[in-house]
Every structure is written in C-alpha cells, then in structure tokens.
Design a protein around this motif. Structure first.
Motif, PDB file in Angstrom:
ATOM      1  N   ILE A 127       4.018   6.097  -5.239  1.00  0.00           N
ATOM      2  CA  ILE A 127       3.851   6.328  -6.676  1.00  0.00           C
ATOM      3  C   ILE A 127       2.899   7.499  -6.912  1.00  0.00           C
ATOM      4  O   ILE A 127       3.151   8.368  -7.756  1.00  0.00           O
ATOM      5  CB  ILE A 127       3.310   5.060  -7.366  1.00  0.00           C
ATOM      6  CG1 ILE A 127       4.404   3.997  -7.462  1.00  0.00           C
ATOM      7  CG2 ILE A 127       2.771   5.372  -8.761  1.00  0.00           C
ATOM      8  CD1 ILE A 127       3.913   2.656  -7.964  1.00  0.00           C
ATOM      9  N   ASN A 128       1.799   7.524  -6.151  1.00  0.00           N
ATOM     10  CA  ASN A 128       0.818   8.590  -6.330  1.00  0.00           C
ATOM     11  C   ASN A 128       1.370   9.960  -5.965  1.00  0.00           C
ATOM     12  O   ASN A 128       1.081  10.959  -6.633  1.00  0.00           O
ATOM     13  CB  ASN A 128      -0.437   8.290  -5.502  1.00  0.00           C
ATOM     14  CG  ASN A 128      -1.183   7.081  -6.004  1.00  0.00           C
ATOM     15  OD1 ASN A 128      -1.161   6.784  -7.195  1.00  0.00           O
ATOM     16  ND2 ASN A 128      -1.826   6.357  -5.108  1.00  0.00           N
ATOM     17  N   PHE A 129       2.154  10.022  -4.887  1.00  0.00           N
ATOM     18  CA  PHE A 129       2.776  11.290  -4.510  1.00  0.00           C
ATOM     19  C   PHE A 129       3.704  11.766  -5.617  1.00  0.00           C
ATOM     20  O   PHE A 129       3.670  12.937  -6.014  1.00  0.00           O
ATOM     21  CB  PHE A 129       3.549  11.136  -3.197  1.00  0.00           C
ATOM     22  CG  PHE A 129       2.737  11.391  -1.963  1.00  0.00           C
ATOM     23  CD1 PHE A 129       2.691  12.652  -1.388  1.00  0.00           C
ATOM     24  CD2 PHE A 129       2.014  10.366  -1.366  1.00  0.00           C
ATOM     25  CE1 PHE A 129       1.947  12.899  -0.245  1.00  0.00           C
ATOM     26  CE2 PHE A 129       1.258  10.594  -0.220  1.00  0.00           C
ATOM     27  CZ  PHE A 129       1.227  11.862   0.339  1.00  0.00           C
ATOM     28  N   HIS A 130       4.545  10.860  -6.122  1.00  0.00           N
ATOM     29  CA  HIS A 130       5.511  11.223  -7.158  1.00  0.00           C
ATOM     30  C   HIS A 130       4.792  11.670  -8.437  1.00  0.00           C
ATOM     31  O   HIS A 130       5.150  12.700  -9.037  1.00  0.00           O
ATOM     32  CB  HIS A 130       6.421  10.035  -7.449  1.00  0.00           C
ATOM     33  CG  HIS A 130       7.395  10.284  -8.572  1.00  0.00           C
ATOM     34  ND1 HIS A 130       8.527  11.051  -8.422  1.00  0.00           N
ATOM     35  CD2 HIS A 130       7.371   9.889  -9.874  1.00  0.00           C
ATOM     36  CE1 HIS A 130       9.178  11.110  -9.570  1.00  0.00           C
ATOM     37  NE2 HIS A 130       8.495  10.415 -10.461  1.00  0.00           N
ATOM     38  N   LYS A 163      -3.901  -0.605  -6.662  1.00  0.00           N
ATOM     39  CA  LYS A 163      -2.675  -0.751  -7.446  1.00  0.00           C
ATOM     40  C   LYS A 163      -2.939  -0.490  -8.923  1.00  0.00           C
ATOM     41  O   LYS A 163      -2.175   0.213  -9.591  1.00  0.00           O
ATOM     42  CB  LYS A 163      -2.094  -2.159  -7.251  1.00  0.00           C
ATOM     43  CG  LYS A 163      -1.396  -2.368  -5.922  1.00  0.00           C
ATOM     44  CD  LYS A 163      -1.085  -3.833  -5.660  1.00  0.00           C
ATOM     45  CE  LYS A 163      -0.072  -4.377  -6.610  1.00  0.00           C
ATOM     46  NZ  LYS A 163       0.309  -5.779  -6.247  1.00  0.00           N
ATOM     47  N   ALA A 164      -4.029  -1.048  -9.443  1.00  0.00           N
ATOM     48  CA  ALA A 164      -4.356  -0.862 -10.857  1.00  0.00           C
ATOM     49  C   ALA A 164      -4.633   0.605 -11.168  1.00  0.00           C
ATOM     50  O   ALA A 164      -4.158   1.140 -12.181  1.00  0.00           O
ATOM     51  CB  ALA A 164      -5.567  -1.722 -11.229  1.00  0.00           C
ATOM     52  N   ALA A 165      -5.409   1.275 -10.300  1.00  0.00           N
ATOM     53  CA  ALA A 165      -5.729   2.690 -10.514  1.00  0.00           C
ATOM     54  C   ALA A 165      -4.476   3.556 -10.402  1.00  0.00           C
ATOM     55  O   ALA A 165      -4.301   4.512 -11.168  1.00  0.00           O
ATOM     56  CB  ALA A 165      -6.782   3.141  -9.509  1.00  0.00           C
ATOM     57  N   SER A 166      -3.597   3.226  -9.465  1.00  0.00           N
ATOM     58  CA  SER A 166      -2.362   3.991  -9.275  1.00  0.00           C
ATOM     59  C   SER A 166      -1.456   3.868 -10.497  1.00  0.00           C
ATOM     60  O   SER A 166      -0.856   4.852 -10.948  1.00  0.00           O
ATOM     61  CB  SER A 166      -1.615   3.503  -8.030  1.00  0.00           C
ATOM     62  OG  SER A 166      -2.384   3.691  -6.869  1.00  0.00           O
ATOM     63  N   LEU A 212       0.833  -1.203   0.000  1.00  0.00           N
ATOM     64  CA  LEU A 212       0.000   0.000   0.000  1.00  0.00           C
ATOM     65  C   LEU A 212       0.868   1.253   0.000  1.00  0.00           C
ATOM     66  O   LEU A 212       0.613   2.202  -0.753  1.00  0.00           O
ATOM     67  CB  LEU A 212      -0.919   0.002   1.223  1.00  0.00           C
ATOM     68  CG  LEU A 212      -1.785   1.257   1.405  1.00  0.00           C
ATOM     69  CD1 LEU A 212      -2.852   1.322   0.335  1.00  0.00           C
ATOM     70  CD2 LEU A 212      -2.418   1.284   2.782  1.00  0.00           C
ATOM     71  N   LEU A 213       1.906   1.254   0.831  1.00  0.00           N
ATOM     72  CA  LEU A 213       2.792   2.420   0.902  1.00  0.00           C
ATOM     73  C   LEU A 213       3.518   2.637  -0.421  1.00  0.00           C
ATOM     74  O   LEU A 213       3.729   3.778  -0.833  1.00  0.00           O
ATOM     75  CB  LEU A 213       3.812   2.243   2.033  1.00  0.00           C
ATOM     76  CG  LEU A 213       3.264   2.109   3.449  1.00  0.00           C
ATOM     77  CD1 LEU A 213       4.392   2.201   4.465  1.00  0.00           C
ATOM     78  CD2 LEU A 213       2.209   3.166   3.738  1.00  0.00           C
ATOM     79  N   LEU A 267     -11.690   9.561 -15.398  1.00  0.00           N
ATOM     80  CA  LEU A 267     -11.300   8.184 -15.131  1.00  0.00           C
ATOM     81  C   LEU A 267     -10.150   8.080 -14.136  1.00  0.00           C
ATOM     82  O   LEU A 267     -10.321   7.522 -13.049  1.00  0.00           O
ATOM     83  CB  LEU A 267     -10.917   7.488 -16.447  1.00  0.00           C
ATOM     84  CG  LEU A 267     -12.061   7.291 -17.451  1.00  0.00           C
ATOM     85  CD1 LEU A 267     -11.562   6.543 -18.674  1.00  0.00           C
ATOM     86  CD2 LEU A 267     -13.215   6.521 -16.814  1.00  0.00           C
ATOM     87  N   ALA A 268      -9.000   8.612 -14.478  1.00  0.00           N
ATOM     88  CA  ALA A 268      -7.806   8.401 -13.650  1.00  0.00           C
ATOM     89  C   ALA A 268      -7.890   9.127 -12.317  1.00  0.00           C
ATOM     90  O   ALA A 268      -7.766   8.524 -11.254  1.00  0.00           O
ATOM     91  CB  ALA A 268      -6.555   8.845 -14.415  1.00  0.00           C
ATOM     92  N   VAL A 269      -8.110  10.447 -12.353  1.00  0.00           N
ATOM     93  CA  VAL A 269      -8.083  11.229 -11.114  1.00  0.00           C
ATOM     94  C   VAL A 269      -9.298  10.923 -10.245  1.00  0.00           C
ATOM     95  O   VAL A 269      -9.157  10.649  -9.046  1.00  0.00           O
ATOM     96  CB  VAL A 269      -8.008  12.739 -11.426  1.00  0.00           C
ATOM     97  CG1 VAL A 269      -8.038  13.550 -10.126  1.00  0.00           C
ATOM     98  CG2 VAL A 269      -6.733  13.051 -12.191  1.00  0.00           C
ATOM     99  N   SER A 270     -10.479  10.957 -10.821  1.00  0.00           N
ATOM    100  CA  SER A 270     -11.691  10.741 -10.030  1.00  0.00           C
ATOM    101  C   SER A 270     -11.709   9.353  -9.402  1.00  0.00           C
ATOM    102  O   SER A 270     -12.110   9.186  -8.247  1.00  0.00           O
ATOM    103  CB  SER A 270     -12.940  10.936 -10.906  1.00  0.00           C
ATOM    104  OG  SER A 270     -12.997  12.252 -11.396  1.00  0.00           O
ATOM    105  N   LYS A 271     -11.264   8.343 -10.168  1.00  0.00           N
ATOM    106  CA  LYS A 271     -11.222   6.973  -9.646  1.00  0.00           C
ATOM    107  C   LYS A 271     -10.281   6.887  -8.460  1.00  0.00           C
ATOM    108  O   LYS A 271     -10.592   6.284  -7.421  1.00  0.00           O
ATOM    109  CB  LYS A 271     -10.767   6.028 -10.753  1.00  0.00           C
ATOM    110  CG  LYS A 271     -10.612   4.568 -10.327  1.00  0.00           C
ATOM    111  CD  LYS A 271     -11.956   3.939 -10.002  1.00  0.00           C
ATOM    112  CE  LYS A 271     -11.828   2.448  -9.801  1.00  0.00           C
ATOM    113  NZ  LYS A 271     -13.131   1.823  -9.459  1.00  0.00           N
TER     114      LYS A 271
END
Length: 225
Positions: free
Chosen positions: A31-34, A203-206, A25-26, A143-147
């Motif tokens: 990845i999302n922060f970067h 993970k898939a959405a990230s 999870l971390l 799709l990407a951001v809202s999800k």
C-alpha cells in the motif's frame, strides 16, 4: 514432522502465525509503495518535481524495502519544503501567512499559491495551487509522512528487518530453521511479539497515509475532467 515440533508442539502454530503476520506487513508495505508512487506522480505532473517511481523488491529484506520507501518519502519532504521556501521567498509575508491561516478560504489560498507556481515554473497547471495548498497547509507532512517514516525505520531496525520479502525465501528460514529445542521457540516468540508490536500502529499509519494521498489525487482527477 521435525523433531523440534515433537518436542515443542506449539512451534508449527507459531510458524503459521508468523507467516500470516508477515503477509499482513507486506500488504501494508505494498500500500505504501503504491500510495507513494501516486503522490510522486501528482508532484511530478503539477509541481515540477522529478521523483522516481519505486517498486518492492521481492529478493530483498524488509529493511531494504523500508529503506526504499523512506528515501522516497524523505525526497518528497525535501521537495515540499523547497516549494514552501519558494512560497515564502516570493510572497509578501502577509500573503504567505494567509496560506497557513485556517480561517482563510481555501480558494483564496489556491489562487495565492498558483501565482507563485506561475513564476517558479513559468507555466503552472490549473491544479498546481490546489495541490500545494492541500499538502503544505495541512498536517500531511508532520503527521502522515513523518509518522510513517518513523515506523518504517523502527521496523527495519527490529528483528523483522532481516526477513526476506518472499515468505518462502531464505529470510524466513533464518527464523524458522529446523534446530532443536527452546532456541527455535524463543526466536519464534520474539519474532511474533515484534510483529504484533509494530503491525497495528503501522497498519493505521499506512491507511491514513493512503487516504490523504487519495484525497489529493481525487481532487486532481476532478480538476482535469
């Protein structure tokens, strides 16, 4: 070995399973922060935005870090919506519709968008129109951001939310505390089920979010070379 481990020998295995899932999870959150910082950098450099960089806080909980990303993603949504409104206001209706016409050549869309930025920003970079078209005329926002915002909110509200980002910190001890019997076992099972429920989809959405941003950033780098 704790007495509870003698009574419930599967607990140590579940502890390790929980820690492994927590690390996964971390990794996704990192990845999302970067990726969010990379997107913010592109928007700031080329579309006149002022979105601050964000950083994971190891002393904070999963929920608190989810909230940091959600706030910045929401600001990105707000900024892109403002850009879209500027497009709609300053373009003739037919030109504005062409921006979202899948049959319209992308170079034509970029030229249309660049005209607006030259007005709005006074002086727009050569890549401003391209960035705007890539982000606005695609499904990136819906799709990407809202999800991802939706999934981060679910994770923050789940049993995961109160766990510390630091694996060996006090947060994990709230779940792994050495109490006797089925109470600890039930807590561990609940935590593992919660991780498994959210992690695959997260993970898939990230990964999709990161790929979409890398595509835009790659195009920008090609333009400035």
């Amino acid at each position: 070995m704790a007495l509870s481990d003698l009574l419930y020998p599967d607990n140590p295995k579940r502890r390790q399973e929980l820690i492994n899932l927590h690390q996964e999870l971390l990794n996704c959150m990192s990845i999302n922060f970067h990726a969010t910082n990379e997107l913010a950098g592109v928007l700031n450099a080329h579309l006149g935005c002022t979105i601050p960089r964000i950083q994971m806080r190891e002393s904070s909980t999963v929920k608190e870090n989810c909230d940091i990303i959600i706030r910045t993603m929401s600001e990105i949504q707000h900024q892109l919506q403002k850009i879209d409104n500027d497009m709609k206001e300053k373009l003739e209706p037919v030109l504005y519709q062409r921006l979202y016409d899948i049959k319209e050549p992308e170079l034509e869309k970029i030229a249309i968008a660049h005209k607006v930025f030259s007005i709005v920003l006074g002086e727009a970079t050569s890549t401003a129109g391209m960035v705007a078209v890539k982000l606005l005329s695609s499904n990136f926002i819906t799709l990407a951001v809202s999800k991802l915002i939706s999934l981060l909110a679910q994770i923050g509200a789940s049993v995961l939310g109160g766990i510390s980002i630091t694996i060996l910190g006090l947060g994990i001890e709230m779940i792994l505390h050495a109490i006797l019997g089925a109470v600890e076992r039930n807590q561990l099972l609940e935590a593992v089920r919660s991780y498994e429920k959210h992690l695959d989809e997260f993970k898939a959405a990230s990964e999709k979010y990161q790929r979409d941003i890398q595509e835009v950033a790659s195009l920008v780098r090609q333009q400035v070379q």
